[in-house]
Write a protein that holds these residues in place. Structure first.
Motif, mmCIF file in Angstrom:
data_model
loop_
_atom_site.group_PDB
_atom_site.id
_atom_site.type_symbol
_atom_site.label_atom_id
_atom_site.label_comp_id
_atom_site.label_asym_id
_atom_site.label_seq_id
_atom_site.Cartn_x
_atom_site.Cartn_y
_atom_site.Cartn_z
ATOM 1 N N SER A 277 0.196 -1.087 0.302
ATOM 2 C CA SER A 277 -0.254 -0.068 0.143
ATOM 3 C C SER A 277 0.785 1.308 -0.079
ATOM 4 O O SER A 277 1.939 1.236 -0.371
ATOM 5 N N THR A 278 0.516 1.913 0.075
ATOM 6 C CA THR A 278 1.244 3.929 0.575
ATOM 7 C C THR A 278 0.850 4.760 1.194
ATOM 8 O O THR A 278 -0.386 4.194 1.585
ATOM 9 N N GLN A 294 -1.317 2.646 -6.781
ATOM 10 C CA GLN A 294 -0.169 1.991 -6.113
ATOM 11 C C GLN A 294 0.289 0.186 -6.784
ATOM 12 O O GLN A 294 0.932 -0.053 -6.406
#
Length: 366
Positions: A277-278, A294
């Motif tokens: 994820s980010t 992402q």
């Protein structure tokens, strides 16, 4: 070409397809009393519906390894036997549907003690308020101006939390889970240690890349030591804080380069898959979103580290998900909000892509 509906094997575990459910907090557990942190009827219904809907692997929402590790007082936890017993009912049902039950173990760190997301936009709950407590972190730095200042963890505190993750993993196995994911993303405690934006320590848990990753690797080692050798261990990471990508932002943070380097370390320490994820650690970070935004981070990690990955982030269409798997950008897709909207997404995707997916016998007429 690998199909979205092809089984996937990690260690001795075979997952029936590549359509997996991402952890999504429900903020629906009791905040106090004997049932504190234990999954209730809502959690059973919520997870069971996605299993009946054909999801191959379900990861529960962030489940705290200790009371003070909860994001909110209404989070799930797995620090006592009552919680284990309540989870066992859920994992048993998921297995009857052919779904693999997984759990995400978490500690919120400085982002703990907040309201539910639909109440005052998840405002911080001060320690003196009902159900509130003092958050902790790698450094005495609040997430933002509205957040409670966390207490800086001592080395003994850190060691206690590492042990807390290990004990939680043992309880997770007793509860019937077959996958454990360590939550190292979204600005929660492990991510706070990883990023120079939130970690200003000068001891062995700060400073250099090796220092900032030490806590995460100690947690991984402690969990891997108690988690069965034949079952997989996942790690969720925020591949970037979205600071370096913005030339107008002069804040230092965790980067995609760091993630690739760290993925190699995690692989060597027994992690089987990286859930990529980010964001989440720096307020007001400029994040460029869009369908599959992402996925390139997951693709890069897989290509450059050899670590199996799951991709997340605005994956909503069956053709989109199939392309991610077929082209080798990821080994699985983790759906979040789309599965909230449509528990039977896997069945709809199978029909659209011309694949077979077995319905529960009770729904055969459909």
């Amino acid at each position: 070409m690998t199909s979205l509906f092809a089984p996937y094997t990690l260690r001795s575990l075979q997952i029936p397809n590549r359509i997996w459910m991402a952890p999504m907090c429900q903020y629906s557990a009791a905040p106090e009393g004997e049932a504190v942190g234990a999954p209730a009827d809502w959690h059973f219904t919520h997870l069971a519906a996605r299993a009946s809907g054909g999801t191959g692997l379900i990861l529960t929402e962030a489940t705290a390894v200790s009371p003070e590790g909860r994001i909110s007082p209404y989070d799930l936890g797995i620090w006592n036997d009552t919680q284990v017993a309540a989870f066992r009912r859920i994992t048993a049902f998921l297995k009857t549907q052919g779904t693999v039950p997984g759990i995400q173990l978490a500690h919120a760190g400085r982002k703990a003690s907040t309201e539910r997301s639909w109440v005052d936009r998840g405002r911080p709950i001060a320690p003196e308020e009902p159900h509130g407590w003092a958050p902790v972190g790698p450094s005495a730095l609040a997430f933002d101006q509205a957040s409670t200042l966390p207490e800086e963890l001592t080395v003994d505190d850190i060691r206690g939390i590492v042990q807390g993750f290990a004990t939680a993993a043992e309880r997770a196995r007793a509860a019937g889970f077959e996958v454990v994911e360590i939550h190292g993303a979204h600005g929660y405690l492990i991510h706070q240690f990883l990023s120079p934006y939130s970690n200003r320590r000068t001891d062995e848990y700060g400073g250099s890349f090796e220092g900032r990753t030490r806590f995460a690797l100690e947690v991984v080692d402690a969990v891997r030591a108690v988690w069965p050798e034949d079952l997989p261990l996942f790690f969720r990471i925020s591949a970037t804080d979205w600071l370096v990508e913005n030339p107008e932002d002069d804040r230092d943070g965790w980067t995609a380069d760091d993630t690739v380097r760290f993925a190699k370390e995690l692989l060597a320490h027994g992690v089987d898959l990286l859930d990529v994820s980010t964001g989440g650690n720096a307020p007001n970070a400029k994040i460029v979103t869009g369908p599959g935004y992402q996925v390139p981070f997951a693709d890069r990690v897989r290509a450059e580290s050899g670590m199996p990955v799951a991709a997340v982030g605005m994956i909503t269409e069956p053709v989109q998900a199939q392309e991610i798997i077929a082209t080798g950008k990821a080994d699985a897709v983790l759906l979040g909000r789309e599965l909230l909207r449509n528990p039977y997404w896997a069945h709809h995707a199978a029909r659209e892509l011309g694949r077979d997916l077995t319905f529960p016998v009770q729904y055969h007429r459909a």
